[in-house]
Motif scaffolding. Structure first.
Motif, short mmCIF file in Angstrom:
data_model
loop_
_atom_site.label_atom_id
_atom_site.label_comp_id
_atom_site.label_asym_id
_atom_site.label_seq_id
_atom_site.Cartn_x
_atom_site.Cartn_y
_atom_site.Cartn_z
N UNK A 63 1.88 7.19 -0.42
CA UNK A 63 3.06 6.10 -0.96
C UNK A 63 2.05 5.00 -1.59
N UNK A 64 2.75 4.30 -2.57
CA UNK A 64 2.26 3.62 -3.43
C UNK A 64 3.10 2.32 -3.47
N UNK A 65 2.86 1.19 -2.88
CA UNK A 65 3.76 0.10 -2.83
C UNK A 65 3.49 -1.09 -3.74
N UNK A 66 4.01 -1.73 -4.41
CA UNK A 66 3.45 -3.10 -5.15
C UNK A 66 4.66 -3.97 -5.53
N UNK A 67 4.23 -5.26 -5.55
CA UNK A 67 5.25 -6.24 -5.85
C UNK A 67 5.86 -6.09 -7.22
N UNK A 68 7.14 -6.38 -7.32
CA UNK A 68 8.00 -5.88 -8.47
C UNK A 68 8.56 -4.63 -8.49
#
Length: 497
Positions: A93-98
């Motif tokens: 899983x790859x989570x990023x702001x925006x």
RNA sequence: GCGCCUCUAGCUCAAUGGCAGAGCAACGGACUCUUAAUCCGCAGGUUGGGGGUUCGACUCCCCCGGGGCGCACCA
């Protein structure tokens, strides 16, 4: 089922038990706030199958929803990477702001938390296939620490007492239990394909029978009688043959009140099958075909590696009589007709303390088990056991002191046992009586006279051959594990105190 | 049932009879492409339980408990 004012459940206390933390107000704990369901679109392995061809840095634009347990979390400032594992495998899983909602919350996920996440499939610049998390939900909180993320959990007691921890922490444990499941499934399918009918017979027996073993005793209140957990389904299965089921099998649990060892669990799974109009030579072919085909299907080859040694399960297997194998092991040519005194002397020379009541058949069997069996790597079909120690097997057509019985030995251990079934009710009664006499002399594993079974035989059992396979042992062989506990989800341990 | 071995932090493991430690996890903070293993900080223990020997016991002895292996019994 859904009374508005349920009656108190027996055994629960209306007031908190002293010494325990007070129960939380219902509906307010984190665990009660997780959703009731999660709409998953893909398993982890499916995501890999569909998208592994993406180039590094490429975004697919395809949205998937995955769910599983967080095995690793890597925080990198305003980026969070997590390894999500489900039953099929793992995906990042790859989570990023925006992009990711509540990134703050996501970054606080703990190892072991269950998460459902949705977002497009993409591949990171470093080339790791990932689900770029847009929305996510906590599906279960891991309140207890999960073990070392690198070493897992290796403490044997934890592994078997808390199998759920073991299964998540140790991939190998999952693989072994999965292989066992496939062994069971494949055996069933192969027998169905051959026209065998699967049946279920009682687990609670008024008289324990069908094997030589010490039973567990239990008590039925309404009938006010003792019952025994079955040590074998054999006698009921043959009664079904009497009733007209000419190819039957049962795969199920049996219980033997004996010692626990790396190869023995008090409850274990046995496959027994009975085929009318067949004799034990038919079953030699059948067991060879079943076991070698299973090995091929489940391990990719009929030649398997077990504990560092090769076992070639391709048919035909070596066939040798029990007497021949005793001869090979001891250098002395003996058989069931050898004078008792000579057998006693040979037994003594291999370290057996023979009991006075033992006949030549029992002596020969003991010598075989002590001197020969453990040395057989196999597979070997050990033929023609003494009739004296085979009370349910038909006498050999060419020697009444032998039985048409064989065992399959692999890696020094019995994997299967089969015989031409004893169909003569008079002979069966005589064998039972002999067993009962041994029982009276103190042999706790000897059989009792089973009048119900004798009555069934008197209704006519056609020529029949029967085979029993130790399913756990077969799974051990194919999974290449040395301890039976590895192939049992929850092996018997002394209860925690 | 008998014999041998073993039990140290949530996990994986250290510590001549001489101040009980490390890594990971947890907790607080930093970091916009990580891959068990970033950096800083902070905590964490009745060394399975009980008794004994000793100035002093994780360490030696005894008892008890859990587990492992072997023997016995069996599949």
């Amino acid at each position: 089922m859904h009374d508005s004012s349920p009656a108190p459940v027996p055994g629960t206390s209306p007031s908190p038990v002293p010494g325990t933390s007070p129960a939380p107000v219902p509906g307010t704990s984190p665990a009660s706030r997780v959703p009731y369901r999660f709409e998953r679109t893909s398993g982890a392995s499916e995501v890999h199958a569909r998208f592994d061809t993406l180039a590094s840095g490429e975004e697919s634009g395809q949205v998937v929803s995955v769910a599983g347990r967080c095995m690793l979390v890597r925080r990198q400032g305003r980026l969070v990477f997590a390894t999500l594992r489900d039953a099929s495998g793992s995906v990042q899983l790859f989570a990023r702001s925006g992009v990711t909602e509540d990134l703050e919350g996501f970054s606080k996920l703990s190892l072991g938390d269950w998460v459902g996440a949705s977002g497009q499939v993409m591949k990171t610049r470093r080339g790791e296939l990932s689900v770029e998390v847009a929305t996510w939900e906590l599906l279960a909180e891991a309140r207890r620490p999960f073990g070392d993320k690198w070493h897992g959990v290796s403490d044997v007691e934890t592994r078997f007492r808390q199998r759920e921890v073991d299964l998540w922490a140790n991939e190998r444990s999952r693989e072994v239990l999965l292989l066992r499941s496939r062994v069971v499934e494949s055996l069933r399918r192969r027998l169905w394909d051959r026209g065998f009918v699967e049946v279920e017979t009682p687990m609670l027996h008024p008289i324990p029978g069908g094997a030589l073993a010490k039973p567990f005793v239990t008590h039925h209140e309404a009938l006010d009688c003792d019952l025994f957990l079955r040590i074998a389904p054999e006698l009921y299965l043959k009664r079904l043959v009497v009733g007209g089921f000419d190819k039957v099998f049962e795969m199920g649990r049996v219980f033997r009140n004996e010692g626990i060892s790396p190869r023995h669990n008090p409850e274990f799974t046995i496959l027994e099958l009975y085929q009318a109009y067949a004799d034990y030579t038919d079953l030699m072919i059948l067991v060879e075909e079943l076991v070698s085909a299973l090995a091929g299907e489940l391990t990719g080859s009929a030649v398997v590696s077990y504990q560092g040694r090769q076992v070639d399960l391709s048919p035909p297997w070596r066939r040798a009589t029990l007497s021949e194998l005793v001869g090979e092991a001891t250098g002395e040519e003996v058989d069931v007709h050898t004078p008792l005194a000579d057998l006693r002397r040979l037994a003594g020379s291999v370290g057996i303390e023979a009991e006075p009541a033992w006949g030549s058949g029992k002596l020969l069997l003991e010598i075989y088990e002590k001197a020969a069996e453990g040395e057989l790597w196999g597979p070997v079909l050990v033929l023609d056991f003494p009739a004296e120690v085979s009370p349910l097997a038909r006498r050999h057509r060419s020697d009444p002191d032998l039985a048409e019985r064989f065992e399959v030995i692999v890696a020094g251990r019995e994997l299967a046992n089969a015989f031409s079934e004893l169909v003569d009710p008079d002979d069966q009664r005589a064998r039972f009586v002999a067993q009962a006499e041994a029982r009276a002399r103190g042999d706790a594993e000897a059989m009792a006279v089973d009048e119900e079974y004798l009555r069934a035989l008197e209704h006519g059992l056609p020529p029949t051959a029967g085979l029993g396979i130790g399913v756990d042992r077969l799974a051990m062989l194919l999974a290449d594990v040395a301890n039976i506990r590895e192939v049992i989800a929850f092996p018997t341990l002394r209860p925690e105190r």
